[in-house]
Scaffold this active site. Structure first.
Site, PDB file in Angstrom:
ATOM      1  N   ASP A  46       0.842  -1.206   0.000  1.00  0.00           N
ATOM      2  CA  ASP A  46       0.000   0.000   0.000  1.00  0.00           C
ATOM      3  C   ASP A  46       0.878   1.257   0.000  1.00  0.00           C
ATOM      4  O   ASP A  46       0.380   2.381  -0.065  1.00  0.00           O
ATOM      5  CB  ASP A  46      -1.018  -0.012   1.145  1.00  0.00           C
ATOM      6  CG  ASP A  46      -0.375  -0.017   2.521  1.00  0.00           C
ATOM      7  OD1 ASP A  46       0.867  -0.084   2.612  1.00  0.00           O
ATOM      8  OD2 ASP A  46      -1.128   0.045   3.519  1.00  0.00           O
ATOM      9  N   SER A  47       2.199   1.059   0.020  1.00  0.00           N
ATOM     10  CA  SER A  47       3.129   2.176  -0.222  1.00  0.00           C
ATOM     11  C   SER A  47       2.857   2.772  -1.604  1.00  0.00           C
ATOM     12  O   SER A  47       3.325   3.869  -1.916  1.00  0.00           O
ATOM     13  CB  SER A  47       4.584   1.696  -0.129  1.00  0.00           C
ATOM     14  OG  SER A  47       4.783   0.511  -0.874  1.00  0.00           O
ATOM     15  N   ASP A  85      -1.505  -6.320  -0.830  1.00  0.00           N
ATOM     16  CA  ASP A  85      -1.583  -5.642   0.468  1.00  0.00           C
ATOM     17  C   ASP A  85      -3.009  -5.158   0.707  1.00  0.00           C
ATOM     18  O   ASP A  85      -3.594  -4.492  -0.154  1.00  0.00           O
ATOM     19  CB  ASP A  85      -0.621  -4.443   0.452  1.00  0.00           C
ATOM     20  CG  ASP A  85      -0.081  -4.105   1.821  1.00  0.00           C
ATOM     21  OD1 ASP A  85      -0.457  -4.781   2.804  1.00  0.00           O
ATOM     22  OD2 ASP A  85       0.732  -3.167   1.918  1.00  0.00           O
ATOM     23  N   GLU A 117      -1.592  -5.186   8.365  1.00  0.00           N
ATOM     24  CA  GLU A 117      -0.798  -4.653   9.475  1.00  0.00           C
ATOM     25  C   GLU A 117      -1.468  -4.930  10.825  1.00  0.00           C
ATOM     26  O   GLU A 117      -2.695  -4.884  10.917  1.00  0.00           O
ATOM     27  CB  GLU A 117      -0.629  -3.132   9.300  1.00  0.00           C
ATOM     28  CG  GLU A 117       0.159  -2.766   8.070  1.00  0.00           C
ATOM     29  CD  GLU A 117       0.273  -1.250   7.875  1.00  0.00           C
ATOM     30  OE1 GLU A 117      -0.110  -0.480   8.787  1.00  0.00           O
ATOM     31  OE2 GLU A 117       0.738  -0.851   6.808  1.00  0.00           O
ATOM     32  N   GLU A 184       9.003  -3.799  10.735  1.00  0.00           N
ATOM     33  CA  GLU A 184       9.376  -2.503  10.150  1.00  0.00           C
ATOM     34  C   GLU A 184       9.876  -1.527  11.211  1.00  0.00           C
ATOM     35  O   GLU A 184       9.201  -1.287  12.225  1.00  0.00           O
ATOM     36  CB  GLU A 184       8.172  -1.911   9.396  1.00  0.00           C
ATOM     37  CG  GLU A 184       8.491  -0.538   8.786  1.00  0.00           C
ATOM     38  CD  GLU A 184       7.585  -0.113   7.659  1.00  0.00           C
ATOM     39  OE1 GLU A 184       6.727  -0.905   7.219  1.00  0.00           O
ATOM     40  OE2 GLU A 184       7.745   1.049   7.218  1.00  0.00           O
TER      41      GLU A 184
HETATM   42  O1  KIV Z   1       3.417  -1.052   1.706  1.00  0.00           O
HETATM   43  C1  KIV Z   1       4.575  -1.517   1.650  1.00  0.00           C
HETATM   44  O2  KIV Z   1       5.282  -1.385   0.657  1.00  0.00           O
HETATM   45  C2  KIV Z   1       5.054  -2.234   2.821  1.00  0.00           C
HETATM   46  C3  KIV Z   1       6.464  -2.741   2.816  1.00  0.00           C
HETATM   47  C4  KIV Z   1       7.436  -1.671   2.759  1.00  0.00           C
HETATM   48  C5  KIV Z   1       6.720  -3.689   3.903  1.00  0.00           C
HETATM   49  O3  KIV Z   1       4.328  -2.427   3.748  1.00  0.00           O
END
Ligand code: KIV
Length: 267
Positions: A46-47, A85, A117, A184
């Site tokens: 979700d980044s 994600d 998460e 993290e």
């Molecule tokens: O959203 C993401 O890219 C992440 C990773 C950096 C672990 O959660």
């Protein structure tokens, strides 16, 4: 090229002390390069809210955003384990919705596993997702969807009590059946302790060298990051400058009439 990576290989790699490699990807061409390079796992994180959509955190990402990009990445991936994600608000409300959203990431996005998460507060939902046959990747420490509770992107687990909670959370996630846990932005000693105290692999990001594997955001290693640059990032290339140079050359050649030339025209 080795065989398709599955969650079973994650476990084998921990047992064999072979480090697990994971990178994020959000688009077909980048995912193709990452997969061809032999990376074990691709996370459509979700980044994407920050890297692709330009938000300053991940909270605005929708399930549709995640599904669309996971689908695009899936068309490129042959070998890596593909993880989708679950964004903020797609879990934590009720278990029925959580399971339905995980199901959509697999059914429509073609993910082979999902990540969400949180620690102890997620156990019931994780068990329900596992019950319908979807492997789950846990994620604790600096969980970015909690950014407003943490008061920013800050290292977690520095205090004894908080470190103990994270260790317990990791054990509870293991007990619930997740196949691995992302750690993290936590102190390396805590990451080492967690890694030694669970039988499933830990995947670190800003958690030091003792984790069973490492994950980074692809834009960060390529030098395409326009936002926060945490200390744990290592930049392996400067794509920003390469793109900028190409665009400036194109601009110059169109302006001075050297592009297109005879080579690029039709008779
Ligand atoms: O959203 C993401 O890219 C992440 C990773 C950096 C672990 O959660």
């Amino acid at each position: 090229m080795q065989d398709k990576v599955t969650v079973k290989d994650f476990q084998r790699m921990k047992e064999d002390k072979e480090k697990i490699t994971m990178l994020t990807s959000y688009t077909y061409p980048i995912a193709k390069i990452v997969d061809d390079a032999g990376i074990d796992s691709i996370l459509v994180g979700d980044s994407l809210g920050m890297t692709i959509l330009g938000h300053n955190n991940t909270l605005k990402v929708t399930l549709e955003n995640s599904i669309m990009l996971t689908q695009a990445v899936s068309r490129a991936v042959n070998r890596a384990l593909l993880i989708g994600d679950l964004p903020f608000g797609t879990y934590g409300i009720n278990s029925f919705e959580t399971v339905k959203n995980a199901y959509r990431l697999v059914k429509e996005g073609n993910a082979e596993a999902v990540k969400l998460e949180g620690g102890r507060e997620r156990i019931k939902e994780i068990e329900k997702i596992l019950n319908i046959g979807i492997p789950v990747l846990g994620h604790i420490g600096l969980t970015p969807t909690y950014v407003n509770i943490f008061g920013g992107f800050k290292v977690q687990g520095r205090e004894e009590k908080q470190a103990q909670i994270l260790l317990e959370d990791a054990k509870m996630l293991e007990e619930a059946g997740v196949f691995a846990i992302v750690l993290e932005s936590i102190p390396w000693k805590l990451a080492k302790k967690i890694t030694e105290n669970v039988t499933i692999p830990t995947i670190g990001i800003g958690a030091g060298e003792y984790c069973d594997g490492q994950v980074l955001v692809i834009d960060d290693i390529l030098g395409l990051n326009f936002q926060v640059k945490p200390r744990f990032i290592k930049q392996y290339a400067n794509i920003k400058d390469i793109i900028s140079e190409a665009v400036k050359n194109y601009y110059k050649e169109v302006k001075n009439g050297s592009f297109p030339s005879e080579e690029q025209r039709y008779d």
